[in-house]
Design an enzyme around this catalytic site. Structure first.
Site, short mmCIF file in Angstrom:
data_model
loop_
_atom_site.label_atom_id
_atom_site.label_comp_id
_atom_site.label_asym_id
_atom_site.label_seq_id
_atom_site.Cartn_x
_atom_site.Cartn_y
_atom_site.Cartn_z
N PHE A 122 -10.06 -56.64 -2.88
CA PHE A 122 -9.70 -55.23 -2.33
C PHE A 122 -10.74 -54.08 -2.39
O PHE A 122 -11.57 -53.72 -1.45
CB PHE A 122 -8.44 -54.92 -2.92
CG PHE A 122 -8.13 -53.50 -2.71
CD1 PHE A 122 -8.12 -52.69 -1.49
CD2 PHE A 122 -7.62 -52.49 -3.74
CE1 PHE A 122 -7.96 -51.19 -1.43
CE2 PHE A 122 -7.45 -51.14 -3.65
CZ PHE A 122 -7.69 -50.58 -2.55
N ASP A 131 -18.01 -64.61 -5.02
CA ASP A 131 -16.48 -64.83 -5.14
C ASP A 131 -15.72 -66.16 -5.31
O ASP A 131 -16.17 -67.08 -4.34
CB ASP A 131 -15.67 -63.92 -4.21
CG ASP A 131 -14.32 -63.43 -4.55
OD1 ASP A 131 -13.39 -64.12 -4.41
OD2 ASP A 131 -14.19 -62.14 -4.25
N THR A 175 -11.32 -49.93 -15.85
CA THR A 175 -10.22 -49.38 -15.61
C THR A 175 -9.70 -48.26 -16.44
O THR A 175 -10.07 -48.29 -17.63
CB THR A 175 -8.89 -50.36 -15.49
OG1 THR A 175 -7.65 -49.57 -14.99
CG2 THR A 175 -8.81 -51.28 -16.50
N GLU A 198 -6.85 -47.91 -17.61
CA GLU A 198 -5.78 -48.60 -18.25
C GLU A 198 -6.35 -48.90 -19.80
O GLU A 198 -5.51 -49.20 -20.88
CB GLU A 198 -5.10 -49.64 -17.57
CG GLU A 198 -4.30 -49.34 -16.37
CD GLU A 198 -3.69 -50.45 -15.83
OE1 GLU A 198 -2.91 -51.30 -16.49
OE2 GLU A 198 -3.59 -50.66 -14.43
N TYR A 233 -4.08 -57.54 -19.41
CA TYR A 233 -4.74 -57.18 -18.77
C TYR A 233 -5.77 -55.97 -19.08
O TYR A 233 -7.14 -56.20 -19.06
CB TYR A 233 -4.20 -56.61 -17.18
CG TYR A 233 -5.16 -55.86 -16.46
CD1 TYR A 233 -6.40 -56.16 -15.69
CD2 TYR A 233 -4.98 -54.54 -16.18
CE1 TYR A 233 -7.10 -55.48 -15.00
CE2 TYR A 233 -5.56 -53.78 -15.27
CZ TYR A 233 -6.74 -54.25 -14.83
OH TYR A 233 -7.62 -53.44 -14.16
N LYS A 257 -9.89 -56.07 -20.06
CA LYS A 257 -11.01 -55.31 -19.29
C LYS A 257 -11.60 -54.40 -20.32
O LYS A 257 -12.74 -54.39 -20.16
CB LYS A 257 -10.23 -54.33 -18.32
CG LYS A 257 -9.76 -54.85 -17.02
CD LYS A 257 -10.77 -55.70 -16.31
CE LYS A 257 -11.80 -54.81 -15.75
NZ LYS A 257 -12.88 -55.46 -14.60
N ASN A 315 -5.66 -45.62 -10.45
CA ASN A 315 -4.83 -46.33 -9.58
C ASN A 315 -5.70 -46.22 -8.32
O ASN A 315 -5.41 -45.09 -7.64
CB ASN A 315 -3.56 -46.17 -9.77
CG ASN A 315 -2.85 -47.00 -10.86
OD1 ASN A 315 -3.38 -46.82 -11.98
ND2 ASN A 315 -1.98 -47.36 -10.28
N HIS A 339 5.16 -51.11 -20.66
CA HIS A 339 4.56 -50.29 -19.45
C HIS A 339 4.26 -49.12 -19.66
O HIS A 339 4.83 -48.38 -20.42
CB HIS A 339 5.80 -50.22 -18.38
CG HIS A 339 5.59 -49.94 -17.03
ND1 HIS A 339 6.31 -49.88 -15.97
CD2 HIS A 339 4.31 -49.59 -16.52
CE1 HIS A 339 5.73 -49.54 -14.96
NE2 HIS A 339 4.53 -49.27 -15.18
#
Length: 342
Positions: free
Chosen positions: A11, A32, A124, A126, A148, A152, A177, A274
């Site tokens: 993406f 890739d 990220t 996150e 995840y 990272k 995001n 979460h």
């Protein structure tokens, strides 16, 4: 520059490939592995471009990585290759550690040995963990809470160590995001848009009040490019859109834009661990001359339009491996979920 861009069929990577090729001074080698979310259809418009090359391969494959960097006389590396979805990391954490940490290490060492002049690690927001109040700055402690985000964080810490230890010119970006066209439909916005187009239920985790800073992919890629060209080695840069929205609000905006009823919303059991909120302070990158330009209302409207007009892109994806994943992830949750407002 001759730029090796890993994960360029995904993406963000595919948008970045096209952006870099708009600059006549760059040649782009897209490396890739073409796993589930890598899609060469994302790059149909540039497949015959004279300054574009594609190499299929895994960033953990050290001999192949070394030969690509050597044979293409690579000047700069942008590492977008990653396992990226939190839910998948809960199901298969080992593959995330392999790609996001081990693969990053292979790239770093191959690039260092070859004398590459610039290396950018795409990370990220996150990695900061859940941020209840205020915003995260680049000097804050990293506190990842999922396999995840932990993978990272591991990858970017390894990258930054190459500046401290070897003076190898590494820059890190931490994006918020991101949304836009060509995003694999397991992610929040494309999943909800494509489900809504088909009048299917929209699985909203928990109470839907998780808050995210939404960043248009065009702005994210502009930030990556700017940090790559102008960032200070050994430095991390936040890239955020300044568009904080709760998931419930975004879901309702999607339904409104498609003329669908909010009865399609289903509150389902939340994912483990979460994160409640992310928000980043982007003043460091803004001081270099970057700023986001796409408003969330405009960006979301264009994104919804793209998926509505490009069903031939996403329908084959949702009928394959994704369908099995979706059933495993959501079938029981949806059966046990509750309707919005009930």
């Amino acid at each position: 520059m001759n730029i090796l861009l890993t994960g360029g069929a995904g993406f963000i990577g595919s948008h970045l490939v096209r952006r870099l090729l708009d600059r006549p001074e760059h040649q782009v080698i897209n490396f890739d592995a073409l796993r589930y979310s890598g899609n060469l259809a994302n790059l149909e418009s540039v497949q015959q471009h004279p300054r574009y090359r594609f190499v299929q391969g895994d960033i953990c494959d050290q001999p192949l990585v070394e030969s690509v960097i050597r044979d293409h006389q690579i000047d700069g590396v942008i590492n977008c290759a990653a396992e990226t979805h939190v839910d998948r990391s809960i199901l298969d954490p080992g593959s995330f550690a392999r790609t996001d940490v081990v693969g990053t290490g292979v790239l770093l060492e191959a690039a260092r040995q070859a004398g590459v002049r610039r290396f950018l690690q795409v990370s990220t927001d996150e990695v900061y963990g859940s941020v209840e109040t205020g915003t995260s700055s680049e000097t804050d402690r990293l506190a990842p809470r999922s396999p995840y985000s932990a993978s990272k964080a591991g990858g970017e810490l390894l990258a930054l160590s190459y500046w401290t230890t070897y003076q190898f010119p590494v820059v890190v970006t931490r994006g918020s995001n991101t949304y836009g066209s060509h995003q694999y439909p397991e992610k929040f916005i494309p999943l909800f848009v494509t489900n809504a187009i088909d009048a299917q239920l929209l699985p909203l985790y928990g109470d839907g009040r998780q808050c995210r800073d939404w960043l248009a992919v065009e702005d994210h890629c502009a930030g990556i490019e700017h940090a790559f060209l102008h960032g200070e080695p050994g430095t991390a840069y936040n890239i955020g859109g300044g568009n904080e929205r709760e998931n419930l609000t975004v879901a309702e905006m999607i339904l409104d834009s498609l003329g669908q009823s909010k009865s399609l919303l289903r509150y389902v059991s939340d994912r483990p661990g979460h994160d409640r909120r992310y928000a980043v302070d982007c003043s460091r990158l803004r001081e270099l001359g970057w700023k986001p330009v796409v408003s969330f209302a405009d960006g979301l409207r264009e994104t919804v339009r793209w998926y509505h007009e490009h069903e031939s892109w996403w329908r084959p994806i949702k009928s394959g491996e994704f369908k099995r994943y979706y059933e495993e992830q959501y079938r029981r949750r949806l059966e046990e979920g509750t309707a919005c407002g009930s």
